[in-house]
Write a protein that holds these residues in place. Structure first.
Motif, PDB file in Angstrom:
ATOM      1  N   ASN A 173      11.647 -21.656  16.515  1.00 37.47           N
ATOM      2  CA  ASN A 173      10.820 -21.681  15.307  1.00 37.47           C
ATOM      3  C   ASN A 173      11.555 -20.924  14.201  1.00 37.47           C
ATOM      4  N   ARG A 174      12.448 -21.607  13.542  1.00 37.48           N
ATOM      5  CA  ARG A 174      13.274 -20.994  12.495  1.00 37.48           C
ATOM      6  C   ARG A 174      12.404 -20.452  11.370  1.00 37.48           C
ATOM      7  N   ILE A 175      12.682 -19.239  10.946  1.00 38.62           N
ATOM      8  CA  ILE A 175      11.911 -18.588   9.893  1.00 38.62           C
ATOM      9  C   ILE A 175      12.565 -18.905   8.554  1.00 38.62           C
ATOM     10  N   PRO A 176      11.815 -19.465   7.615  1.00 37.82           N
ATOM     11  CA  PRO A 176      12.388 -19.782   6.305  1.00 37.82           C
ATOM     12  C   PRO A 176      12.772 -18.503   5.546  1.00 37.82           C
ATOM     13  N   PHE A 177      13.791 -18.613   4.712  1.00 39.05           N
ATOM     14  CA  PHE A 177      14.263 -17.480   3.927  1.00 39.05           C
ATOM     15  C   PHE A 177      13.125 -16.854   3.116  1.00 39.05           C
ATOM     16  N   GLU A 178      12.239 -17.685   2.593  1.00 37.72           N
ATOM     17  CA  GLU A 178      11.127 -17.191   1.766  1.00 37.72           C
ATOM     18  C   GLU A 178      10.244 -16.213   2.529  1.00 37.72           C
ATOM     19  N   GLU A 179      10.118 -16.384   3.850  1.00 34.88           N
ATOM     20  CA  GLU A 179       9.315 -15.453   4.638  1.00 34.88           C
ATOM     21  C   GLU A 179      10.010 -14.097   4.780  1.00 34.88           C
ATOM     22  N   TYR A 180      11.337 -14.107   4.878  1.00 32.22           N
ATOM     23  CA  TYR A 180      12.068 -12.835   4.902  1.00 32.22           C
ATOM     24  C   TYR A 180      11.867 -12.111   3.575  1.00 32.22           C
ATOM     25  N   GLU A 181      11.971 -12.881   2.489  1.00 32.06           N
ATOM     26  CA  GLU A 181      11.811 -12.279   1.171  1.00 32.06           C
ATOM     27  C   GLU A 181      10.386 -11.758   0.975  1.00 32.06           C
ATOM     28  N   ALA A 182       9.384 -12.481   1.468  1.00 28.49           N
ATOM     29  CA  ALA A 182       8.003 -12.020   1.380  1.00 28.49           C
ATOM     30  C   ALA A 182       7.809 -10.713   2.147  1.00 28.49           C
TER      31      ALA A 182
ATOM     32  N   VAL B 257      10.115  -8.449   2.596  1.00 28.45           N
ATOM     33  CA  VAL B 257      10.748  -7.413   1.780  1.00 28.45           C
ATOM     34  C   VAL B 257       9.793  -6.970   0.675  1.00 28.45           C
ATOM     35  N   ILE B 258       9.194  -7.926   0.001  1.00 30.72           N
ATOM     36  CA  ILE B 258       8.255  -7.616  -1.088  1.00 30.72           C
ATOM     37  C   ILE B 258       7.109  -6.762  -0.557  1.00 30.72           C
ATOM     38  N   LEU B 259       6.597  -7.116   0.602  1.00 32.59           N
ATOM     39  CA  LEU B 259       5.513  -6.345   1.212  1.00 32.59           C
ATOM     40  C   LEU B 259       5.976  -4.936   1.575  1.00 32.59           C
ATOM     41  N   ALA B 260       7.170  -4.821   2.122  1.00 28.88           N
ATOM     42  CA  ALA B 260       7.671  -3.519   2.574  1.00 28.88           C
ATOM     43  C   ALA B 260       8.000  -2.578   1.419  1.00 28.88           C
TER      44      ALA B 260
ATOM     45  N   TRP C 202      18.717  -3.817   3.300  1.00 27.42           N
ATOM     46  CA  TRP C 202      17.923  -5.045   3.263  1.00 27.42           C
ATOM     47  C   TRP C 202      18.501  -6.067   2.290  1.00 27.42           C
ATOM     48  N   HIS C 203      19.243  -5.624   1.275  1.00 31.47           N
ATOM     49  CA  HIS C 203      19.942  -6.577   0.404  1.00 31.47           C
ATOM     50  C   HIS C 203      20.979  -7.342   1.233  1.00 31.47           C
ATOM     51  N   LEU C 204      21.695  -6.601   2.063  1.00 34.58           N
ATOM     52  CA  LEU C 204      22.708  -7.221   2.920  1.00 34.58           C
ATOM     53  C   LEU C 204      22.065  -8.161   3.941  1.00 34.58           C
ATOM     54  N   LEU C 205      20.949  -7.740   4.516  1.00 38.77           N
ATOM     55  CA  LEU C 205      20.269  -8.592   5.497  1.00 38.77           C
ATOM     56  C   LEU C 205      19.805  -9.897   4.855  1.00 38.77           C
ATOM     57  N   LEU C 206      19.180  -9.806   3.679  1.00 36.90           N
ATOM     58  CA  LEU C 206      18.755 -11.033   2.995  1.00 36.90           C
ATOM     59  C   LEU C 206      19.950 -11.934   2.711  1.00 36.90           C
TER      60      LEU C 206
END
Length: 72
Positions: free
Chosen positions: A53-62, A64-67, A30-34
Motif C-alpha cells: 500500500n504505497r503512501i502518496p507523497f502528499e500524505e508524507y507532506e500532510a 510534516v504539516i501536522l508535526a 525532515w526536509h531530506l526525508l521528504l
C-alpha cells in the motif's frame, strides 16, 4: 571537500526547495526525508515503493504539516 553523487545532489536540491517552501533558514532531517521520498529512484523512494500500500507523497507532506504546525 566531499564530492556527492549525482543522486545525492538531487536530494540536496529538493531538500533545499522544501526548506524554502516552509520558510526554514536551514536544512532539517525532515526536509531530506521528504526529498528522498519524492525521488522514486532514491534508496528511500525505492524502499517505500516496496510496500504493498504505497503512501502518496502528499500524505508524507500532510504528516510534516501536522508535526511542525506550519504550511508551505
Amino acid at each position: 571537500m566531499t564530492e556527492y553523487s549525482f543522486k545525492m545532489q538531487e536530494v540536496f536540491k529538493l531538500a533545499q526547495f522544501q526548506a524554502a517552501r516552509y520558510d526554514s533558514s536551514y536544512l532539517e532531517s525532515w526536509h531530506l526525508l521528504l526529498a528522498m521520498v519524492a525521488l522514486h529512484d532514491s534508496i528511500a523512494g525505492l524502499t517505500f515503493a516496496e510496500y504493498e500500500n504505497r503512501i502518496p507523497f502528499e500524505e508524507y507532506e500532510a504528516a510534516v504539516i501536522l508535526a511542525i504546525g506550519k504550511t508551505p
